[in-house]
Design an enzyme around this catalytic site. Structure first.
Site, PDB file in Angstrom:
ATOM      1  N   ARG A  47       0.860  -1.190   0.000  1.00  0.00           N
ATOM      2  CA  ARG A  47       0.000   0.000   0.000  1.00  0.00           C
ATOM      3  C   ARG A  47       0.893   1.236   0.000  1.00  0.00           C
ATOM      4  NH1 ARG A  47       2.374   2.041   3.636  1.00  0.00           N
ATOM      5  NH2 ARG A  47       0.849   3.717   3.601  1.00  0.00           N
ATOM      6  N   GLY A  48       0.242   2.417  -0.131  1.00  0.00           N
ATOM      7  CA  GLY A  48       1.000   3.648  -0.308  1.00  0.00           C
ATOM      8  C   GLY A  48       1.129   3.914  -1.805  1.00  0.00           C
ATOM      9  N   ALA A  49       0.836   5.148  -2.221  1.00  0.00           N
ATOM     10  CA  ALA A  49       0.682   5.433  -3.657  1.00  0.00           C
ATOM     11  C   ALA A  49       1.879   4.994  -4.518  1.00  0.00           C
ATOM     12  CB  ALA A  49       0.380   6.926  -3.842  1.00  0.00           C
ATOM     13  N   ARG A  90      -7.448  -0.218  -6.824  1.00  0.00           N
ATOM     14  CA  ARG A  90      -7.809   0.820  -5.841  1.00  0.00           C
ATOM     15  C   ARG A  90      -8.021   2.124  -6.624  1.00  0.00           C
ATOM     16  NH1 ARG A  90      -4.239   1.109  -0.505  1.00  0.00           N
ATOM     17  NH2 ARG A  90      -6.064   2.291   0.212  1.00  0.00           N
ATOM     18  N   GLN A 199      -1.908   2.619   9.905  1.00  0.00           N
ATOM     19  CA  GLN A 199      -0.647   2.671   9.160  1.00  0.00           C
ATOM     20  C   GLN A 199       0.419   3.419   9.956  1.00  0.00           C
ATOM     21  OE1 GLN A 199      -3.652   3.295   7.834  1.00  0.00           O
ATOM     22  NE2 GLN A 199      -3.764   2.799   5.668  1.00  0.00           N
ATOM     23  N   ASP A 240      -1.916  10.894  -2.274  1.00  0.00           N
ATOM     24  CA  ASP A 240      -2.347   9.845  -3.208  1.00  0.00           C
ATOM     25  C   ASP A 240      -2.707  10.408  -4.572  1.00  0.00           C
ATOM     26  OD1 ASP A 240      -2.809   8.612  -0.421  1.00  0.00           O
ATOM     27  OD2 ASP A 240      -2.797   6.952  -1.853  1.00  0.00           O
ATOM     28  N   ASN A 250      -5.267  12.554   0.405  1.00  0.00           N
ATOM     29  CA  ASN A 250      -4.365  11.711   1.197  1.00  0.00           C
ATOM     30  C   ASN A 250      -5.210  10.998   2.256  1.00  0.00           C
ATOM     31  OD1 ASN A 250      -1.641  10.797   1.780  1.00  0.00           O
ATOM     32  ND2 ASN A 250      -1.799  11.943   3.679  1.00  0.00           N
ATOM     33  N   LYS A 251      -4.550  10.196   3.048  1.00  0.00           N
ATOM     34  CA  LYS A 251      -5.223   9.363   4.048  1.00  0.00           C
ATOM     35  C   LYS A 251      -6.240  10.166   4.862  1.00  0.00           C
ATOM     36  CE  LYS A 251      -4.991   5.890   4.426  1.00  0.00           C
ATOM     37  NZ  LYS A 251      -6.053   5.086   3.740  1.00  0.00           N
TER      38      LYS A 251
HETATM   39  O1  MRU Z   1      -4.503   3.384   2.231  1.00  0.00           O
HETATM   40  P1  MRU Z   1      -3.028   3.550   2.102  1.00  0.00           P
HETATM   41  O2  MRU Z   1      -2.254   3.002   3.254  1.00  0.00           O
HETATM   42  O3  MRU Z   1      -2.519   3.058   0.761  1.00  0.00           O
HETATM   43  O4  MRU Z   1      -2.829   5.114   2.120  1.00  0.00           O
HETATM   44  C1  MRU Z   1      -1.534   5.646   2.037  1.00  0.00           C
HETATM   45  C2  MRU Z   1      -1.498   7.118   2.144  1.00  0.00           C
HETATM   46  O5  MRU Z   1      -2.485   7.783   2.275  1.00  0.00           O
HETATM   47  C3  MRU Z   1      -0.155   7.743   1.996  1.00  0.00           C
HETATM   48  O6  MRU Z   1      -0.057   8.895   2.773  1.00  0.00           O
HETATM   49  C4  MRU Z   1       0.063   8.108   0.526  1.00  0.00           C
HETATM   50  O7  MRU Z   1      -0.171   7.004  -0.308  1.00  0.00           O
HETATM   51  C5  MRU Z   1       1.418   8.612   0.275  1.00  0.00           C
HETATM   52  S1  MRU Z   1       2.618   7.348   0.429  1.00  0.00           S
HETATM   53  C6  MRU Z   1       4.152   7.918   0.054  1.00  0.00           C
END
Ligand code: MRU
Length: 351
Positions: A47-49, A90, A199, A240, A250-251
């Site tokens: 996970r994470g963009a 996603r 996270q 994201d 973002n999250k």
């Molecule tokens: O749902 P996730 O864990 O994939 O969400 C991740 C985030 O929101 C991060 O802040 C974002 O992807 C940036 S990661 C460098």
């Protein structure tokens, strides 16, 4: 320092550090086909963009290897179909779509009608490896640009996990914090637990421990009180998807932090590669927000934390309007408002 690299490609197999098992277990899952890669993205093992983007690139390469068509046109059509499935894993992180499109562009650019699909397959593996290598280099560049924004003394708050685990290596927001520390700056680090998937508690706190950077874990709702007391010097998060005007998805909880930061006169920074910038969107209104399962809110690892049958809403992301964002750090430098100009310049100069 032992670098955290959550994605590894070895002899046609993708090896992922399973992020659902951290911090208690460090388990590698082996992904042998593109549908398994899609499942690993969907179930958040990766996970994470940027990490989703890298995984998607390998997924396209694996999909190509799974096709047995020897006709170039049929091969490309079937590959595009698989690309569509991968993109659907996603919805919010645009790095996923960006990576699939880049891989398809490479495949489609091999225009010689006599091209054997096996040549395209090899070229796609090379491109995925390149995307992964570039991501690490980009994060290190972001760190070198962003470290000037890190305080010497004082404190920084980060949200979710925008570290090595969310990328090929090094991280975006956590990378900037790390670069500040590597530069000799010393400041206190707070990281939110990031309800409901944790996270921050599970992944970011684990990373800071590995990096040897002391961090203090706080519940998401403590951030306002800490800011009001003057205990937070700046906030830095990842992203994201960033629209052309700087509106940033973002999250979930990022918007709350940004508004609180502005109210308390604290700078709010975003660190993201230019592959996270979506210039096709004028603003953040049309960014699709992923709705996650209710069970993530009502249960923790199968243990109920709410009455049976209660209704829960679980948006995975929110959009922070650009007016709350002080600067956006990309590999091209530190972009400041008006973002409509500075982000356009960043994207063009990164190409
Ligand atoms: O749902 P996730 O864990 O994939 O969400 C991740 C985030 O929101 C991060 O802040 C974002 O992807 C940036 S990661 C460098």
């Amino acid at each position: 320092m032992n670098e955290i690299r959550p994605i590894e490609w070895a002899n046609g197999t993708l090896r992922l550090l399973d992020q659902t098992r951290l911090p208690t277990e460090e388990v590698i899952v082996e992904v042998h086909g593109y549908r398994d890669a899609v499942a690993a993205i969907e179930n958040m093992q990766v996970r994470g963009a940027p990490a989703i983007g890298v995984t998607a690139a390998y997924a396209v390469a694996m999909a190509a290897h799974e096709l047995d068509s020897s006709d170039r046109a049929t091969f490309l059509r079937l590959l595009a179909e698989a690309g569509g499935e991968i993109k659907a894993a996603r919805p919010t992180a645009v790095n996923l779509m960006w990576a699939v499109d880049r891989m398809m562009t490479v495949a489609n650019a091999m225009t010689d009608p006599g091209t054997d699909p096996s040549e395209i397959k090899e070229r796609l593996v090379e491109e995925a490896v390149l995307i992964q290598k570039e991501d690490e280099a980009i994060n290190r560049l972001m760190g070198s640009h962003g470290k000037e924004l890190m305080p010497d003394g004082g404190s920084v708050l980060t949200h979710c996990n925008a570290g090595a685990l969310a990328t090929a290596a090094y991280g975006t927001a956590v990378g900037v914090i790390r670069a500040g520390w590597e530069d000799g700056k010393r400041f206190k680090v707070f990281n939110t637990e990031t309800r409901p998937f944790l996270q921050g508690a599970r992944l970011t706190a684990w990373e800071f421990k590995k990096l040897g950077i002391p961090s203090t874990l706080v519940v998401d709702s403590a951030a306002g009180m800490l800011m009001h007391r003057g205990e937070i010097g700046c906030v830095i998060t990842g992203a994201d998807r960033i629209a052309a005007n700087g509106d940033t998805a973002n999250k979930i909880g990022t918007y709350t932090l940004a508004v609180l930061a502005k109210e308390n006169g604290i700078p709010f920074y975003v660190a993201a590669p230019t592959s996270t910038i979506d210039l096709s969107l004028d603003n953040g209104d049309r960014i699709e927000i992923e709705q996650r399962p209710q069970s993530e809110v009502t249960e923790f690892r199968g243990i109920p934390v709410a009455p049976d049958g209660v209704e829960a809403l679980n948006p995975g992301f929110d959009v922070t309007p650009a007016r709350y964002v002080s600067a956006i750090i990309t590999e091209a430098g530190v972009a400041r408002p008006p973002f409509i100009e500075s982000l356009d310049l960043a994207v063009r100069s990164a190409r």
